[in-house]
Design a protein around this motif. Structure first.
Motif, short mmCIF file in Angstrom:
data_model
loop_
_atom_site.label_atom_id
_atom_site.label_comp_id
_atom_site.label_asym_id
_atom_site.label_seq_id
_atom_site.Cartn_x
_atom_site.Cartn_y
_atom_site.Cartn_z
N SER A 81 0.94 -0.89 0.22
CA SER A 81 -0.38 -0.12 0.11
C SER A 81 0.35 1.76 -0.14
O SER A 81 0.44 2.44 -0.12
N ASN A 82 1.88 1.53 -0.01
CA ASN A 82 2.88 2.46 0.09
C ASN A 82 4.28 2.39 -0.86
O ASN A 82 4.72 2.55 -0.60
N SER A 83 3.63 1.29 -2.07
CA SER A 83 4.54 0.94 -2.88
C SER A 83 4.81 2.65 -3.76
O SER A 83 5.57 2.77 -4.52
N VAL A 84 3.70 2.90 -3.50
CA VAL A 84 3.10 4.13 -4.49
C VAL A 84 2.75 5.42 -4.36
O VAL A 84 3.97 6.04 -3.78
N VAL A 85 1.98 5.04 -3.93
CA VAL A 85 1.02 6.17 -2.69
C VAL A 85 1.62 5.73 -0.98
O VAL A 85 0.62 5.03 -0.91
N LYS A 86 1.88 7.32 -0.60
CA LYS A 86 2.20 6.44 0.64
C LYS A 86 1.00 7.06 1.81
O LYS A 86 1.11 7.83 2.31
N ASP A 87 -0.05 5.72 1.35
CA ASP A 87 -1.62 6.43 1.99
C ASP A 87 -2.33 4.97 2.46
O ASP A 87 -3.15 5.45 3.64
N ASN A 88 -1.57 4.45 3.12
CA ASN A 88 -1.87 3.15 3.78
C ASN A 88 -3.23 2.15 3.25
O ASN A 88 -4.07 1.94 4.08
N LEU A 89 -3.08 2.87 1.80
CA LEU A 89 -4.20 1.87 1.17
C LEU A 89 -3.52 1.23 -0.39
O LEU A 89 -2.88 1.30 -0.82
N ILE A 90 -4.46 0.03 -0.82
CA ILE A 90 -3.72 -0.21 -2.01
C ILE A 90 -4.71 0.19 -3.28
O ILE A 90 -6.33 0.04 -3.44
N HIS A 91 -3.39 1.17 -4.12
CA HIS A 91 -4.26 1.47 -5.55
C HIS A 91 -4.54 0.52 -6.63
O HIS A 91 -3.66 -0.27 -6.27
N LYS A 92 -5.26 0.56 -7.64
CA LYS A 92 -4.58 -0.59 -8.51
C LYS A 92 -4.01 -0.47 -9.42
O LYS A 92 -2.73 -1.56 -9.45
N GLU A 93 -2.83 0.54 -9.00
CA GLU A 93 -1.42 0.20 -9.59
C GLU A 93 -0.21 -0.55 -9.09
O GLU A 93 0.56 -1.39 -9.37
N GLU A 94 -0.93 -0.16 -7.50
CA GLU A 94 -0.18 -1.11 -6.38
C GLU A 94 -0.20 -1.97 -6.60
O GLU A 94 1.06 -3.69 -6.13
N ASN A 135 6.25 -5.12 -11.68
CA ASN A 135 6.79 -4.72 -12.29
C ASN A 135 5.39 -3.11 -12.38
O ASN A 135 4.52 -3.90 -12.16
N LYS A 136 5.27 -2.32 -13.25
CA LYS A 136 4.43 -1.61 -13.85
C LYS A 136 4.01 -2.33 -15.03
O LYS A 136 4.99 -2.45 -15.74
#
Length: 165
Positions: free
Chosen positions: A46-59, A67-68
């Motif tokens: 959840s913090n690999s792309v956006v550091k907000d403790n939520l899993i986004h689709k990209e993460e 990888n992306k």
């Protein structure tokens, strides 16, 4: 006055509340220690792309493919099923409850229900003929490996998947 400090130790915002871990363990097939281990994994994803403790689709894509990656209909569908609140992100509780279906001790009915929802794209309660075709392509979309002259070539089927969408 005495040696005993009355101040409570402050908890890190990234730490898992013991009550939440116990509650999730009670709701799922996981033990409390497994929930705690899942929390560590969740924090990394959840913090690999956006550091907000939520899993986004990209993460989610990155966690599965390291990888992306371009859009993958199968991964998108699994993400939709994990995102119970339908708000575009996966929260920790959704993550644990959704992963619970893959636990060896999870009831078979839950596993069947998850698989059915995965392929019932129109959410009609039936898996229709075109959804069976898409299901076949889901499995194939990960990659088809052909062996030609000793070299593995990887053929993506995204163009086929998009023609059914």
């Amino acid at each position: 006055m005495g040696c005993l400090q009355t101040k409570q130790a402050s908890r890190s915002p990234n730490s898992l509340d013991t009550g939440e871990a116990v509650a999730l363990a009670a709701e799922t097939s996981f033990t409390v220690s497994e929930v705690e281990a899942l929390h560590d994994l969740f924090r990394k994803i959840s913090n690999s792309v956006v550091k907000d403790n939520l899993i986004h689709k990209e993460e989610f894509h990155r966690a599965l493919f390291r990888n992306k990656m371009k859009q993958n209909l199968f991964v998108d569908r699994v993400f939709e099923l994990f995102d119970k609140k339908r708000n575009g992100v996966i929260e920790f509780g959704e993550f644990v409850r959704s992963l619970s279906v893959f636990h060896p001790d999870a009831p078979e009915e839950q596993k069947v229900a998850f698989a059915f929802k995965l392929y019932d794209l129109g959410q009609t309660g039936f898996i229709e003929r075109h959804e069976v075709c898409i299901a076949f392509l889901f499995v194939s979309s990960f990659m088809i490996f052909s062996y030609h002259n000793g070299v593995h070539s990887c053929i993506q089927l995204h163009y086929v998947l998009h023609s059914f969408s």
